[in-house]
Design an enzyme around this catalytic site. Structure first.
Site, PDB file in Angstrom:
ATOM      1  N   ASP A  59      -4.412  -6.261   4.882  1.00  0.00           N
ATOM      2  CA  ASP A  59      -5.444  -7.079   5.509  1.00  0.00           C
ATOM      3  C   ASP A  59      -5.369  -8.533   5.059  1.00  0.00           C
ATOM      4  O   ASP A  59      -5.766  -9.431   5.783  1.00  0.00           O
ATOM      5  CB  ASP A  59      -6.834  -6.520   5.164  1.00  0.00           C
ATOM      6  CG  ASP A  59      -7.081  -5.205   5.887  1.00  0.00           C
ATOM      7  OD1 ASP A  59      -6.595  -5.075   7.026  1.00  0.00           O
ATOM      8  OD2 ASP A  59      -7.735  -4.312   5.320  1.00  0.00           O
ATOM      9  N   LYS A  75     -11.358  -3.396  18.210  1.00  0.00           N
ATOM     10  CA  LYS A  75      -9.957  -3.801  18.380  1.00  0.00           C
ATOM     11  C   LYS A  75      -9.526  -3.812  19.837  1.00  0.00           C
ATOM     12  O   LYS A  75      -8.459  -4.302  20.163  1.00  0.00           O
ATOM     13  CB  LYS A  75      -9.047  -2.888  17.573  1.00  0.00           C
ATOM     14  CG  LYS A  75      -9.453  -2.863  16.099  1.00  0.00           C
ATOM     15  CD  LYS A  75      -8.292  -2.700  15.190  1.00  0.00           C
ATOM     16  CE  LYS A  75      -8.735  -2.766  13.745  1.00  0.00           C
ATOM     17  NZ  LYS A  75      -7.689  -3.311  12.891  1.00  0.00           N
ATOM     18  N   LYS A  87     -13.735   0.774  15.099  1.00  0.00           N
ATOM     19  CA  LYS A  87     -12.414   0.155  15.333  1.00  0.00           C
ATOM     20  C   LYS A  87     -12.023   0.238  16.808  1.00  0.00           C
ATOM     21  O   LYS A  87     -11.420  -0.688  17.352  1.00  0.00           O
ATOM     22  CB  LYS A  87     -11.347   0.811  14.458  1.00  0.00           C
ATOM     23  CG  LYS A  87     -11.401   0.272  13.047  1.00  0.00           C
ATOM     24  CD  LYS A  87     -10.437   0.924  12.081  1.00  0.00           C
ATOM     25  CE  LYS A  87     -10.832   0.462  10.680  1.00  0.00           C
ATOM     26  NZ  LYS A  87     -10.183   1.170   9.618  1.00  0.00           N
ATOM     27  N   ASN A 111       0.854  -1.199   0.000  1.00  0.00           N
ATOM     28  CA  ASN A 111       0.000   0.000   0.000  1.00  0.00           C
ATOM     29  C   ASN A 111       0.885   1.242   0.000  1.00  0.00           C
ATOM     30  O   ASN A 111       2.111   1.144  -0.002  1.00  0.00           O
ATOM     31  CB  ASN A 111      -0.964  -0.016   1.198  1.00  0.00           C
ATOM     32  CG  ASN A 111      -0.210  -0.071   2.509  1.00  0.00           C
ATOM     33  OD1 ASN A 111       0.473   0.876   2.877  1.00  0.00           O
ATOM     34  ND2 ASN A 111      -0.300  -1.192   3.215  1.00  0.00           N
ATOM     35  N   LYS A 164       8.805 -17.599  -9.704  1.00  0.00           N
ATOM     36  CA  LYS A 164       8.048 -16.534 -10.370  1.00  0.00           C
ATOM     37  C   LYS A 164       6.896 -17.129 -11.181  1.00  0.00           C
ATOM     38  O   LYS A 164       7.093 -18.097 -11.935  1.00  0.00           O
ATOM     39  CB  LYS A 164       9.002 -15.758 -11.287  1.00  0.00           C
ATOM     40  CG  LYS A 164       8.344 -14.569 -11.927  1.00  0.00           C
ATOM     41  CD  LYS A 164       9.298 -13.836 -12.838  1.00  0.00           C
ATOM     42  CE  LYS A 164       8.519 -12.765 -13.586  1.00  0.00           C
ATOM     43  NZ  LYS A 164       9.264 -12.274 -14.738  1.00  0.00           N
ATOM     44  N   ASP A 206      -4.695  -9.649  12.925  1.00  0.00           N
ATOM     45  CA  ASP A 206      -4.834  -8.233  13.307  1.00  0.00           C
ATOM     46  C   ASP A 206      -3.886  -7.993  14.487  1.00  0.00           C
ATOM     47  O   ASP A 206      -4.146  -8.448  15.605  1.00  0.00           O
ATOM     48  CB  ASP A 206      -6.283  -7.917  13.665  1.00  0.00           C
ATOM     49  CG  ASP A 206      -6.491  -6.419  13.828  1.00  0.00           C
ATOM     50  OD1 ASP A 206      -5.632  -5.769  14.474  1.00  0.00           O
ATOM     51  OD2 ASP A 206      -7.483  -5.898  13.315  1.00  0.00           O
ATOM     52  N   ILE A 207      -2.810  -7.306  14.222  1.00  0.00           N
ATOM     53  CA  ILE A 207      -1.746  -7.147  15.237  1.00  0.00           C
ATOM     54  C   ILE A 207      -2.261  -6.319  16.412  1.00  0.00           C
ATOM     55  O   ILE A 207      -2.071  -6.661  17.581  1.00  0.00           O
ATOM     56  CB  ILE A 207      -0.495  -6.496  14.602  1.00  0.00           C
ATOM     57  CG1 ILE A 207      -0.072  -7.297  13.372  1.00  0.00           C
ATOM     58  CG2 ILE A 207       0.644  -6.412  15.605  1.00  0.00           C
ATOM     59  CD1 ILE A 207       0.966  -6.625  12.498  1.00  0.00           C
ATOM     60  N   PHE A 238      -4.517   3.402  14.827  1.00  0.00           N
ATOM     61  CA  PHE A 238      -4.832   4.423  13.827  1.00  0.00           C
ATOM     62  C   PHE A 238      -5.997   3.934  12.989  1.00  0.00           C
ATOM     63  O   PHE A 238      -6.199   2.727  12.844  1.00  0.00           O
ATOM     64  CB  PHE A 238      -3.616   4.696  12.927  1.00  0.00           C
ATOM     65  CG  PHE A 238      -2.661   5.704  13.505  1.00  0.00           C
ATOM     66  CD1 PHE A 238      -1.901   5.389  14.621  1.00  0.00           C
ATOM     67  CD2 PHE A 238      -2.540   6.970  12.944  1.00  0.00           C
ATOM     68  CE1 PHE A 238      -1.024   6.322  15.167  1.00  0.00           C
ATOM     69  CE2 PHE A 238      -1.662   7.912  13.486  1.00  0.00           C
ATOM     70  CZ  PHE A 238      -0.908   7.589  14.591  1.00  0.00           C
TER      71      PHE A 238
HETATM   72  N1  CTP Z   1      -3.851  -3.121  12.215  1.00  0.00           N
HETATM   73  C1  CTP Z   1      -3.039  -4.126  12.654  1.00  0.00           C
HETATM   74  N2  CTP Z   1      -3.038  -5.334  12.016  1.00  0.00           N
HETATM   75  C2  CTP Z   1      -3.827  -5.548  10.945  1.00  0.00           C
HETATM   76  C3  CTP Z   1      -4.659  -4.519  10.466  1.00  0.00           C
HETATM   77  C4  CTP Z   1      -4.644  -3.315  11.132  1.00  0.00           C
HETATM   78  O1  CTP Z   1      -2.316  -3.925  13.635  1.00  0.00           O
HETATM   79  N3  CTP Z   1      -3.786  -6.720  10.352  1.00  0.00           N
HETATM   80  C5  CTP Z   1      -3.886  -1.853  12.940  1.00  0.00           C
HETATM   81  C6  CTP Z   1      -3.314  -0.681  12.172  1.00  0.00           C
HETATM   82  O2  CTP Z   1      -1.938  -0.516  12.443  1.00  0.00           O
HETATM   83  C7  CTP Z   1      -4.131   0.479  12.731  1.00  0.00           C
HETATM   84  C8  CTP Z   1      -5.482  -0.161  13.026  1.00  0.00           C
HETATM   85  O3  CTP Z   1      -5.236  -1.545  13.157  1.00  0.00           O
HETATM   86  O4  CTP Z   1      -3.621   0.946  13.955  1.00  0.00           O
HETATM   87  C9  CTP Z   1      -6.513   0.066  11.988  1.00  0.00           C
HETATM   88  O5  CTP Z   1      -6.015  -0.344  10.748  1.00  0.00           O
HETATM   89  P1  CTP Z   1      -6.945  -0.303   9.476  1.00  0.00           P
HETATM   90  O6  CTP Z   1      -6.192  -0.851   8.308  1.00  0.00           O
HETATM   91  O7  CTP Z   1      -7.532   1.061   9.349  1.00  0.00           O
HETATM   92  O8  CTP Z   1      -8.092  -1.257   9.953  1.00  0.00           O
HETATM   93  P2  CTP Z   1      -8.638  -2.593   9.433  1.00  0.00           P
HETATM   94  O9  CTP Z   1      -8.957  -3.442  10.605  1.00  0.00           O
HETATM   95  O10 CTP Z   1      -7.711  -3.174   8.425  1.00  0.00           O
HETATM   96  O11 CTP Z   1     -10.020  -2.165   8.785  1.00  0.00           O
HETATM   97  P3  CTP Z   1     -10.398  -1.783   7.292  1.00  0.00           P
HETATM   98  O12 CTP Z   1      -9.333  -2.301   6.389  1.00  0.00           O
HETATM   99  O13 CTP Z   1     -11.705  -2.432   7.119  1.00  0.00           O
HETATM  100  O14 CTP Z   1     -10.522  -0.289   7.278  1.00  0.00           O
END
Ligand code: CTP
Length: 397
Positions: free
Chosen positions: A276, A341, A337, A208, A286, A305-306, A323
């Site tokens: 995600d 979370k 969130k 990303n 490859k 999800d960390i 964030f």
């Molecule tokens: N985060 C994380 N591990 C993941 C996804 C997200 O630790 N696998 C953390 C990000 O570092 C951030 C927060 O979760 O602090 C929100 O991340 P975001 O990408 O906005 O949320 P998602 O749960 O991925 O939701 P979505 O993609 O549906 O917006």
């Protein structure tokens, strides 16, 4: 910290004077004693009563207040502080300071003092840009006066540009810095930053646009306040902070493992833009085009999800900050969130391309906590970081 420090706070005129009330509160929270001085112009914007109530101290207003002269002369008042803070400092007050005029209490105190002075200017952008003001600033800097701000942004007068009073937490951070205070000394802060890269095969990956700028600025700000920082970063475009223990990872799975290995921590800030999904079975070799067969099918599976794992884990840091980078319905998603979370705060922002935030130097965030939602004005990522680091220091106590 600031415990026992005596601060003489001169509140000048201007619509931003209301922020001085928050500065007083935050300074006192940190154990500083605040003696307030309100100029005539300042009185037009905040009442002596509210200033005195928040400071827990009499407000000094008039040079010729004989009671004060009997109790404490202006010379003594100007020298009994460890630091003089002028917030907001108007163009007029700075002009007086630069010329050494002493025709009211504030300017007299500033002329009579041998104490360090920190100035937080606030004025219309044209007044700030005016050569006279710029000359005065140069003079004051040469005299050893230190400055915090002004910030860039929309002003009460409807114009846009430099001239806005720094946010209270930034002023507090500048005060702390002038005492060499390190409110995060002895604290371990864990920060994730940057994007993750999820391999498709040895040469391709899913990633990303995260640059890692906000996470790096946060690490730098926490280091500046004396923290020990572990910085777990994906392949970011900005260089990692100096002074942190940097752990480089590529994938979300590696990031989770690195984070768990770095615990325990007093606080954890999850600024990384974690992918995600990852490819279920990344090719060992490859992937090749096969004429007539169409594109290779990619099966995606969800990454751990960390943030949620750490928030609910055994080794949970006392403060967990996530964030939420969104492109629409920012607050609704961020609120969701915060709940989903299990973290303490969410720093939400709108990263749709028109905002220029993703990959840019500025950010405009809203902080969501169990006790309320606070929008912050648009500011640089460094300023967001410094203010957040101060808030974290305050929360950890
Ligand atoms: N985060 C994380 N591990 C993941 C996804 C997200 O630790 N696998 C953390 C990000 O570092 C951030 C927060 O979760 O602090 C929100 O991340 P975001 O990408 O906005 O949320 P998602 O749960 O991925 O939701 P979505 O993609 O549906 O917006």
């Amino acid at each position: 910290m600031m415990k026992g420090k005596r601060i003489l706070l001169i509140i000048g005129g201007g619509i931003a004077a209301y922020k001085a009330l928050e500065v007083i509160r935050r300074l006192r929270d940190r154990g500083a004693a605040v003696t307030p001085v309100l100029t005539r112009a300042g009185e037009e914007f905040v009442t002596p009563l509210s200033v005195a109530a928040l400071a827990g101290h009499k407000v000094y207003r008039d040079l010729f207040d004989l009671t004060d002269e009997a109790e404490m002369g202006h010379i003594q008042l100007s020298r009994s502080a460890d630091l003089i803070v002028v917030a907001p400092a108007t163009a007029d007050l700075m002009a007086k300071m630069a010329q050494g005029r002493a025709d009211d209490l504030a300017s007299t105190l500033l002329l009579a003092t041998d104490t360090p002075v920190l100035v937080a200017p606030a004025m219309n952008v044209r007044m700030w840009d005016h050569p006279a003001t710029q000359r005065n600033i140069a003079t004051l800097k040469a005299d050893g006066v230190r400055f915090v701000g002004p910030d860039d942004g929309a002003m009460a007068c409807g114009e846009f540009g430099p001239g806005r009073l720094s946010e209270p937490m930034e002023i507090v951070a500048a005060v702390a810095a002038s005492f060499g205070a390190q409110p995060l000394a002895g604290r371990h802060i864990l920060i994730t930053s940057g994007p993750t890269q999820e391999p498709i095969d040895p040469v391709r990956f899913i990633a990303n646009r995260s640059s890692g700028a906000q996470g790096t600025a946060l690490a730098q700000a926490c280091l500046g306040l004396g923290a020990t920082v572990t910085f777990v970063t994906g392949p970011a475009t900005v260089p990692p902070p100096t002074g942190a223990a940097v752990v480089r990872v590529e994938t979300a799975a590696q990031m989770l493992a690195a984070v768990q290995a770095a615990l325990p921590a007093d606080a954890a800030i999850f600024a990384a833009a974690v992918a995600d999904w990852r490819v279920a079975e990344a090719g060992a070799a490859k992937l090749k085009k096969r004429p007539g067969e169409g594109p290779a099918p990619l099966t995606l599976i969800e990454n751990p999800d960390i943030l949620a794992t750490v928030s609910r884990g055994e080794n949970r840091p006392r403060l967990v900050v996530g964030f939420a980078a969104e492109t629409h319905d920012v607050l609704t998603h961020a609120q969701d969130k915060l709940r989903r979370k299990g973290c303490d705060w969410i720093v939400a922002n709108d990263v749709s391309p028109a905002t220029g935030i993703m990959g840019g130097t500025e950010n405009e965030v809203t902080i969501l906590r169990a006790d309320g939602t606070t929008p912050w004005p648009r500011m640089t990522k460094d300023q967001v970081a410094r203010r957040l680091a101060e808030e974290i220091a305050a929360a950890l106590g």
